[in-house]
Design a protein around this motif. Structure first.
Motif, PDB file in Angstrom:
ATOM      1  N   ALA A 105      -2.001  64.236   0.636  1.00 23.30           N
ATOM      2  CA  ALA A 105      -2.092  64.343  -0.821  1.00 23.30           C
ATOM      3  C   ALA A 105      -2.896  65.590  -1.195  1.00 23.30           C
ATOM      4  O   ALA A 105      -2.595  66.262  -2.181  1.00 23.30           O
ATOM      5  N   ALA A 106      -3.896  65.919  -0.380  1.00 32.45           N
ATOM      6  CA  ALA A 106      -4.726  67.089  -0.669  1.00 32.45           C
ATOM      7  C   ALA A 106      -3.881  68.367  -0.651  1.00 32.45           C
ATOM      8  O   ALA A 106      -3.975  69.200  -1.556  1.00 32.45           O
ATOM      9  N   ASP A 213      -2.082  61.077  -8.917  1.00 30.66           N
ATOM     10  CA  ASP A 213      -2.544  61.149  -7.523  1.00 30.66           C
ATOM     11  C   ASP A 213      -2.669  59.696  -7.039  1.00 30.66           C
ATOM     12  O   ASP A 213      -3.586  58.989  -7.433  1.00 30.66           O
ATOM     13  N   TYR A 216      -3.642  55.491  -3.064  1.00 28.47           N
ATOM     14  CA  TYR A 216      -4.021  54.073  -2.856  1.00 28.47           C
ATOM     15  C   TYR A 216      -2.987  53.119  -3.456  1.00 28.47           C
ATOM     16  O   TYR A 216      -3.260  51.928  -3.578  1.00 28.47           O
ATOM     17  N   SER A 241       0.423  60.014  -0.342  1.00 28.36           N
ATOM     18  CA  SER A 241       0.350  60.294   1.094  1.00 28.36           C
ATOM     19  C   SER A 241       0.371  58.990   1.864  1.00 28.36           C
ATOM     20  O   SER A 241       0.257  57.904   1.285  1.00 28.36           O
ATOM     21  N   SER A 243      -1.866  58.560   4.212  1.00 27.18           N
ATOM     22  CA  SER A 243      -3.211  58.540   4.808  1.00 27.18           C
ATOM     23  C   SER A 243      -3.809  57.149   4.780  1.00 27.18           C
ATOM     24  O   SER A 243      -4.425  56.703   5.751  1.00 27.18           O
ATOM     25  N   LYS A 244      -3.659  56.456   3.652  1.00 22.63           N
ATOM     26  CA  LYS A 244      -4.302  55.144   3.482  1.00 22.63           C
ATOM     27  C   LYS A 244      -3.309  54.016   3.744  1.00 22.63           C
ATOM     28  O   LYS A 244      -3.647  53.037   4.394  1.00 22.63           O
ATOM     29  N   ARG A 252      -2.104  64.103   8.321  1.00 22.07           N
ATOM     30  CA  ARG A 252      -1.782  64.988   7.208  1.00 22.07           C
ATOM     31  C   ARG A 252      -0.302  64.924   6.816  1.00 22.07           C
ATOM     32  O   ARG A 252       0.435  65.887   6.992  1.00 22.07           O
TER      33      ARG A 252
HETATM   34  N1  PLP Z   1      -6.965  61.796  -3.729  1.00 25.91           N
HETATM   35  C1  PLP Z   1      -7.899  60.835  -3.647  1.00 25.91           C
HETATM   36  C2  PLP Z   1      -8.283  60.107  -4.873  1.00 25.91           C
HETATM   37  C3  PLP Z   1      -8.502  60.533  -2.420  1.00 25.91           C
HETATM   38  O1  PLP Z   1      -9.438  59.573  -2.368  1.00 25.91           O
HETATM   39  C4  PLP Z   1      -8.112  61.257  -1.272  1.00 25.91           C
HETATM   40  C5  PLP Z   1      -8.739  60.996   0.021  1.00 25.91           C
HETATM   41  O2  PLP Z   1      -9.679  60.267   0.186  1.00 25.91           O
HETATM   42  C6  PLP Z   1      -7.129  62.246  -1.415  1.00 25.91           C
HETATM   43  C7  PLP Z   1      -6.580  62.496  -2.650  1.00 25.91           C
HETATM   44  C8  PLP Z   1      -6.674  63.044  -0.248  1.00 25.91           C
HETATM   45  O3  PLP Z   1      -5.797  62.284   0.528  1.00 25.91           O
HETATM   46  P1  PLP Z   1      -5.070  62.888   1.808  1.00 25.91           P
HETATM   47  O4  PLP Z   1      -5.835  62.428   3.002  1.00 25.91           O
HETATM   48  O5  PLP Z   1      -3.708  62.296   1.788  1.00 25.91           O
HETATM   49  O6  PLP Z   1      -5.047  64.342   1.673  1.00 25.91           O
END
Ligand code: PLP
Length: 394
Positions: A105-106, A213, A216, A241, A243-244, A252
């Motif tokens: 997501a970043a 974004d 979650y 993403s 990620s979670k 990534r």
């Molecule tokens: N946006 C929020 C609100 C997050 O808490 C995070 C990561 O903790 C991200 C974006 C980034 O996520 P990613 O690991 O998918 O880049």
């Protein structure tokens, strides 16, 4: 040899990182078992078996081209699966042409901001916020504008929000379920927000991108539902993403989904692919695109996160903390027992409890506890919370 802006960033950037480093120092003194580290939001559970099985198959497949460059937007087969997943509940379906795979997501947020911002344009962020937003916006020549959410609900007050919108406003960043509060913005609020944004766009002759974004979005409790932003905002772009949801933060892998209802979605997609390339990401990791392809709707064990939430939440409430019960994500955001959240974090440290001050999220007076941890650590830490609360009752 480094830029002043980066030097400033190094000095002021991350409370989370600071607490993480301090936690490691405490662990060296008191032992791992006796420090209760609620500072970092690193997914606790391993990825679902389907992802690991798929990865093994891919690595052993020997199919030529698996590891080569591709379309900057990603593999068509992956984008099709992601589009089908995003389409659940959408009134105007997306196709693979509305999806770009990203480096988490970043990476997605940076690419999107680079694509839509001219220098000096403003991006509204709602406090409490994920502090990295500041850097992402500044990386891409934008100006962050903070709007404080209402205490208690942690939803934005639309009148206050409207007062911050100018002809320079290019985007508003929404994060629901929210880090750090776990709040999900209600459908009614988002619909009113859409009407308000539309009237601002008319007044200023501008287009305002609603960036959702949503890393979650799959971590929900008690049957909670996240309203579909594509139905509500014409100019919505989702950044998400795995990620979670799949516990793949280190790998990534994520995506951007562009609303097919906006004017010229193809132009935005072309811009995103260009920026993905020219920012140096080029494309999302090839192996991980394929590995998640058949698991886009899978999740880690959410009921396990729910157990942790309940254990900690119930204990905090029994001690008299003011705290919202999170509807999603894996954070609690209780009010500190004194006004100064930084002093409160310091006091908690004396009980080997590590939190992040709300100041780090643009919301002083509160603290963030990340409960994506071993449940045994939560159990062991409960007496320390009791002692901390007693200290401030006196
Ligand atoms: N946006 C929020 C609100 C997050 O808490 C995070 C990561 O903790 C991200 C974006 C980034 O996520 P990613 O690991 O998918 O880049």
């Amino acid at each position: 040899m480094i830029a002043k802006e980066v030097q400033n960033g190094l000095q002021n950037s991350s409370w989370i990182r600071k607490m993480f480093v301090e936690g490691n120092a405490l662990k060296a003194i008191y032992g791992e078992e006796n420090v209760y580290d609620y500072s970092i939001g690193n997914p606790y559970f391993e990825p679902p078996q389907s992802v690991i099985d798929n990865l093994k198959k891919l690595v052993n497949s020997g199919i030529a081209g698996t590891h080569r460059y591709m379309d900057n937007a990603g593999f068509k087969s992956t984008r099709e699966k992601v589009a089908a997943s995003v389409n659940k509940g959408t009134e105007v379906p997306l196709s693979y042409e509305n999806i770009m795979m990203t480096v988490g997501a970043a990476g997605g947020l940076n690419v999107l901001l680079r694509t839509i911002l001219d220098p000096g344009q403003e991006v509204i962020i709602l406090a409490p916020y994920f502090a990295e937003y500041f850097f992402y916006i500044r990386n891409n020549n934008g100006v962050p504008v903070t709007v404080k959410c209402t205490e208690g609900t942690f939803e934005p007050d639309l009148k206050v929000l409207e007062a911050h919108i100018t002809e320079k406003t290019r985007a508003i960043l929404l994060n629901s379920p929210n880090n750090p509060t776990g709040v999900i913005y209600s459908e009614a609020l988002l619909k009113d927000m859409a009407a308000m944004l539309e009237s601002c766009e008319k007044r200023f002759g501008t287009e305002i991108c609603v960036i959702a974004d949503e890393p979650y979005k799959a971590l929900l409790y008690d049957g909670a539902v996240v309203p579909n932003v594509l139905n509500i905002f014409k100019n919505a772009v989702i950044v998400n993403s795995y990620s979670k949801s799949l516990g793949l933060a280190g790998e990534r892998i994520g995506y951007i989904a562009v609303n097919s209802r906006m004017d010229e979605p193809k132009l935005l997609m072309d811009g995103l692919a260009f920026c993905n390339r020219t920012l140096g990401f080029v494309n999302a990791p090839a192996l991980w695109q394929k590995a998640v392809e058949d698991s886009v709707d899978a999740t880690v064990e959410i009921s396990e996160y729910a157990k942790r939430r309940d254990l900690l939440y119930n204990h905090l409430v029994s001690l008299g903390f003011e705290v919202n019960k999170p509807q999603g994500a894996f954070y609690l955001f209780p009010k500190a027992l004194i006004e100064d959240d930084i002093a409160f974090v310091e006091a908690a440290k004396k009980h080997n409890l590590l939190f992040v001050p709300g100041t780090g999220f643009g919301y002083p007076g509160y603290v963030r506890l990340s409960y994506c941890v071993d449940i045994k650590m939560i159990e062991r830490s409960l007496p320390a919370f009791t002692k901390l609360a007693e200290e401030f009752k006196k």
